[in-house]
Motif scaffolding. Structure first.
Motif, PDB file in Angstrom:
ATOM      1  N   THR A  26      37.525  30.591  45.209  1.00  0.00           N
ATOM      2  CA  THR A  26      37.451  30.599  46.670  1.00  0.00           C
ATOM      3  C   THR A  26      38.587  29.778  47.261  1.00  0.00           C
ATOM      4  O   THR A  26      39.095  28.833  46.640  1.00  0.00           O
ATOM      5  CB  THR A  26      36.107  30.021  47.149  1.00  0.00           C
ATOM      6  OG1 THR A  26      35.919  28.715  46.597  1.00  0.00           O
ATOM      7  CG2 THR A  26      34.950  30.909  46.729  1.00  0.00           C
ATOM      8  N   ASP A  27      38.988  30.136  48.497  1.00  0.00           N
ATOM      9  CA  ASP A  27      40.020  29.371  49.191  1.00  0.00           C
ATOM     10  C   ASP A  27      39.378  28.160  49.876  1.00  0.00           C
ATOM     11  O   ASP A  27      38.168  27.916  49.739  1.00  0.00           O
ATOM     12  CB  ASP A  27      40.790  30.248  50.170  1.00  0.00           C
ATOM     13  CG  ASP A  27      39.907  30.858  51.260  1.00  0.00           C
ATOM     14  OD1 ASP A  27      38.818  30.307  51.539  1.00  0.00           O
ATOM     15  OD2 ASP A  27      40.309  31.876  51.857  1.00  0.00           O
ATOM     16  N   SER A  32      36.146  34.200  49.124  1.00  0.00           N
ATOM     17  CA  SER A  32      36.595  34.653  47.816  1.00  0.00           C
ATOM     18  C   SER A  32      38.080  35.014  47.844  1.00  0.00           C
ATOM     19  O   SER A  32      38.577  35.561  48.831  1.00  0.00           O
ATOM     20  CB  SER A  32      35.775  35.879  47.377  1.00  0.00           C
ATOM     21  OG  SER A  32      36.256  36.391  46.154  1.00  0.00           O
ATOM     22  N   ILE A  33      38.803  34.707  46.769  1.00  0.00           N
ATOM     23  CA  ILE A  33      40.219  35.062  46.640  1.00  0.00           C
ATOM     24  C   ILE A  33      40.294  36.414  45.938  1.00  0.00           C
ATOM     25  O   ILE A  33      40.063  36.487  44.718  1.00  0.00           O
ATOM     26  CB  ILE A  33      40.982  33.988  45.847  1.00  0.00           C
ATOM     27  CG1 ILE A  33      40.840  32.626  46.541  1.00  0.00           C
ATOM     28  CG2 ILE A  33      42.449  34.369  45.695  1.00  0.00           C
ATOM     29  CD1 ILE A  33      41.426  31.462  45.748  1.00  0.00           C
ATOM     30  N   PRO A  34      40.590  37.513  46.670  1.00  0.00           N
ATOM     31  CA  PRO A  34      40.482  38.861  46.089  1.00  0.00           C
ATOM     32  C   PRO A  34      41.312  39.069  44.829  1.00  0.00           C
ATOM     33  O   PRO A  34      40.853  39.728  43.886  1.00  0.00           O
ATOM     34  CB  PRO A  34      40.965  39.767  47.235  1.00  0.00           C
ATOM     35  CG  PRO A  34      40.712  38.980  48.476  1.00  0.00           C
ATOM     36  CD  PRO A  34      40.956  37.550  48.099  1.00  0.00           C
ATOM     37  N   VAL A  35      42.525  38.526  44.772  1.00  0.00           N
ATOM     38  CA  VAL A  35      43.391  38.794  43.632  1.00  0.00           C
ATOM     39  C   VAL A  35      42.836  38.172  42.347  1.00  0.00           C
ATOM     40  O   VAL A  35      43.175  38.614  41.243  1.00  0.00           O
ATOM     41  CB  VAL A  35      44.825  38.290  43.911  1.00  0.00           C
ATOM     42  CG1 VAL A  35      44.891  36.777  43.887  1.00  0.00           C
ATOM     43  CG2 VAL A  35      45.819  38.902  42.932  1.00  0.00           C
ATOM     44  N   LEU A  36      41.954  37.173  42.478  1.00  0.00           N
ATOM     45  CA  LEU A  36      41.350  36.545  41.304  1.00  0.00           C
ATOM     46  C   LEU A  36      40.013  37.171  40.901  1.00  0.00           C
ATOM     47  O   LEU A  36      39.455  36.833  39.855  1.00  0.00           O
ATOM     48  CB  LEU A  36      41.164  35.047  41.532  1.00  0.00           C
ATOM     49  CG  LEU A  36      42.450  34.218  41.594  1.00  0.00           C
ATOM     50  CD1 LEU A  36      42.126  32.759  41.867  1.00  0.00           C
ATOM     51  CD2 LEU A  36      43.243  34.351  40.299  1.00  0.00           C
ATOM     52  N   GLN A  37      39.507  38.096  41.703  1.00  0.00           N
ATOM     53  CA  GLN A  37      38.221  38.716  41.395  1.00  0.00           C
ATOM     54  C   GLN A  37      38.225  39.453  40.049  1.00  0.00           C
ATOM     55  O   GLN A  37      37.232  39.404  39.318  1.00  0.00           O
ATOM     56  CB  GLN A  37      37.799  39.663  42.517  1.00  0.00           C
ATOM     57  CG  GLN A  37      36.391  40.227  42.375  1.00  0.00           C
ATOM     58  CD  GLN A  37      35.312  39.148  42.307  1.00  0.00           C
ATOM     59  OE1 GLN A  37      35.447  38.079  42.911  1.00  0.00           O
ATOM     60  NE2 GLN A  37      34.247  39.419  41.567  1.00  0.00           N
ATOM     61  N   GLN A  91      48.731  41.219  38.470  1.00  0.00           N
ATOM     62  CA  GLN A  91      48.642  40.320  39.617  1.00  0.00           C
ATOM     63  C   GLN A  91      47.751  39.122  39.315  1.00  0.00           C
ATOM     64  O   GLN A  91      48.039  37.991  39.738  1.00  0.00           O
ATOM     65  CB  GLN A  91      48.106  41.088  40.824  1.00  0.00           C
ATOM     66  CG  GLN A  91      49.074  42.126  41.371  1.00  0.00           C
ATOM     67  CD  GLN A  91      48.452  42.976  42.469  1.00  0.00           C
ATOM     68  OE1 GLN A  91      47.229  43.085  42.572  1.00  0.00           O
ATOM     69  NE2 GLN A  91      49.294  43.581  43.294  1.00  0.00           N
ATOM     70  N   LEU A  92      46.677  39.361  38.561  1.00  0.00           N
ATOM     71  CA  LEU A  92      45.799  38.270  38.147  1.00  0.00           C
ATOM     72  C   LEU A  92      46.571  37.258  37.312  1.00  0.00           C
ATOM     73  O   LEU A  92      46.452  36.041  37.529  1.00  0.00           O
ATOM     74  CB  LEU A  92      44.617  38.829  37.355  1.00  0.00           C
ATOM     75  CG  LEU A  92      43.718  37.806  36.650  1.00  0.00           C
ATOM     76  CD1 LEU A  92      43.042  36.883  37.653  1.00  0.00           C
ATOM     77  CD2 LEU A  92      42.682  38.520  35.790  1.00  0.00           C
ATOM     78  N   ASP A  93      47.370  37.734  36.373  1.00  0.00           N
ATOM     79  CA  ASP A  93      48.174  36.834  35.540  1.00  0.00           C
ATOM     80  C   ASP A  93      49.083  35.959  36.397  1.00  0.00           C
ATOM     81  O   ASP A  93      49.170  34.743  36.202  1.00  0.00           O
ATOM     82  CB  ASP A  93      49.041  37.645  34.568  1.00  0.00           C
ATOM     83  CG  ASP A  93      48.264  38.164  33.376  1.00  0.00           C
ATOM     84  OD1 ASP A  93      47.087  37.795  33.223  1.00  0.00           O
ATOM     85  OD2 ASP A  93      48.845  38.936  32.586  1.00  0.00           O
ATOM     86  N   ALA A  94      49.786  36.600  37.342  1.00  0.00           N
ATOM     87  CA  ALA A  94      50.723  35.861  38.183  1.00  0.00           C
ATOM     88  C   ALA A  94      49.998  34.831  39.040  1.00  0.00           C
ATOM     89  O   ALA A  94      50.458  33.691  39.196  1.00  0.00           O
ATOM     90  CB  ALA A  94      51.514  36.835  39.061  1.00  0.00           C
ATOM     91  N   GLU A  95      48.858  35.216  39.580  1.00  0.00           N
ATOM     92  CA  GLU A  95      48.106  34.310  40.461  1.00  0.00           C
ATOM     93  C   GLU A  95      47.534  33.120  39.685  1.00  0.00           C
ATOM     94  O   GLU A  95      47.615  31.973  40.137  1.00  0.00           O
ATOM     95  CB  GLU A  95      46.981  35.077  41.147  1.00  0.00           C
ATOM     96  CG  GLU A  95      46.221  34.285  42.200  1.00  0.00           C
ATOM     97  CD  GLU A  95      47.020  34.050  43.471  1.00  0.00           C
ATOM     98  OE1 GLU A  95      46.597  33.217  44.294  1.00  0.00           O
ATOM     99  OE2 GLU A  95      48.072  34.725  43.650  1.00  0.00           O
ATOM    100  N   ILE A  96      46.964  33.385  38.527  1.00  0.00           N
ATOM    101  CA  ILE A  96      46.364  32.288  37.770  1.00  0.00           C
ATOM    102  C   ILE A  96      47.442  31.349  37.248  1.00  0.00           C
ATOM    103  O   ILE A  96      47.241  30.137  37.168  1.00  0.00           O
ATOM    104  CB  ILE A  96      45.471  32.829  36.629  1.00  0.00           C
ATOM    105  CG1 ILE A  96      44.443  31.766  36.210  1.00  0.00           C
ATOM    106  CG2 ILE A  96      46.272  33.283  35.433  1.00  0.00           C
ATOM    107  CD1 ILE A  96      43.368  31.505  37.209  1.00  0.00           C
TER     108      ILE A  96
END
Length: 240
Positions: A26-27, A32-37, A91-96
């Protein structure tokens, strides 16, 4: 800085004793942070040794060093494998990778049976994880790496509780220091239990790297040794 991540100063929870599965992201406003879902859906997971962090569950495995002291988890820049996947996992990889670096406020809570880990970034975002015991924690011993070849067909074997029980047929394989497979010396024999994480496919011969654990306090009807899949080394459906 000394690495004290093995045990939280506020509890007996040990980071390396668990796999930490992402359950929410969550921010700062609690949304919820959609890209991390996809990390929640695909069970993105952190694992720690005494000096390294690994992240799995996205497209690529990510790994790097870390330090922990006084409730702050410092993560070094992560390295990564380089395969391509569907866009949401990339995108999940980049965000995490962006969120799991630098200093994070780390809070361990719960107890050794139901531990939780909360990581809070400088922007107020919160990643929450729950702990699941590693095999070393669950079975109370260090795993011994070995290689098992699993035959393409199961065979009927004697089982005191299950008539017409079908066992995996296995034999141990060995490799030299250069990774070259050595001639087989072990004979095929039935394995009277499953290999955790491995699903046998009829007609497919498989070579597995497994960890074998001595179960310190098994239930009365359980085996004293447990086999856990570490990696599939080879598969062959040619029926040779």
């Amino acid at each position: 800085m000394p690495n004290t991540a093995a045990t939280s100063s506020s509890s007996s929870i040990s980071l390396p004793a668990y796999y930490w599965r992402l359950v929410s992201a969550t921010d700062k406003s609690g949304k919820s942070i959609p890209v991390l879902q996809p990390g929640v859906e695909h069970q993105l997971r952190l694992s720690f040794t005494n000096d390294s962090l690994n992240i799995r569950g996205g497209c690529n495995a990510q790994f790097g060093g870390y330090r922990y002291q006084d409730g702050v988890l410092h993560v070094d820049n992560l390295a990564s494998t380089m395969k391509a996947c569907e866009q949401s996992l990339m995108q999940l990889d980049a965000e995490i990778a962006q969120r799991m670096k630098g200093d994070l406020q780390a809070t361990l809570s719960g107890d050794t049976h139901e531990p939780a880990l909360e990581l809070r970034g400088a922007d107020g975002a919160v990643l929450k994880f729950i702990g699941e015991p590693t095999p070393e924690t669950l079975y109370g011993s260090a795993g011994q790496i070995m290689f098992l070849e699993v035959a393409a067909k199961k065979a009927e074997c004697s089982h005191p509780m299950i008539p017409n029980y079908q066992c995996l047929m296995v034999r141990e394989r060995r490799y030299n220091e250069a990774g070259v497979q050595q001639p087989t010396q072990d004979k095929w024999h039935p394995l009277y239990q499953s290999i955790e994480g491995f699903e046998h496919q009829d007609g497919v011969r498989t070579v597995l790297r497994v960890k074998r654990y001595d179960w310190k306090n098994p239930p009365a009807d359980a085996p004293s040794k447990v086999y856990v899949l570490d990696m599939v080394v080879e598969q062959d459906a040619s029926r040779k």
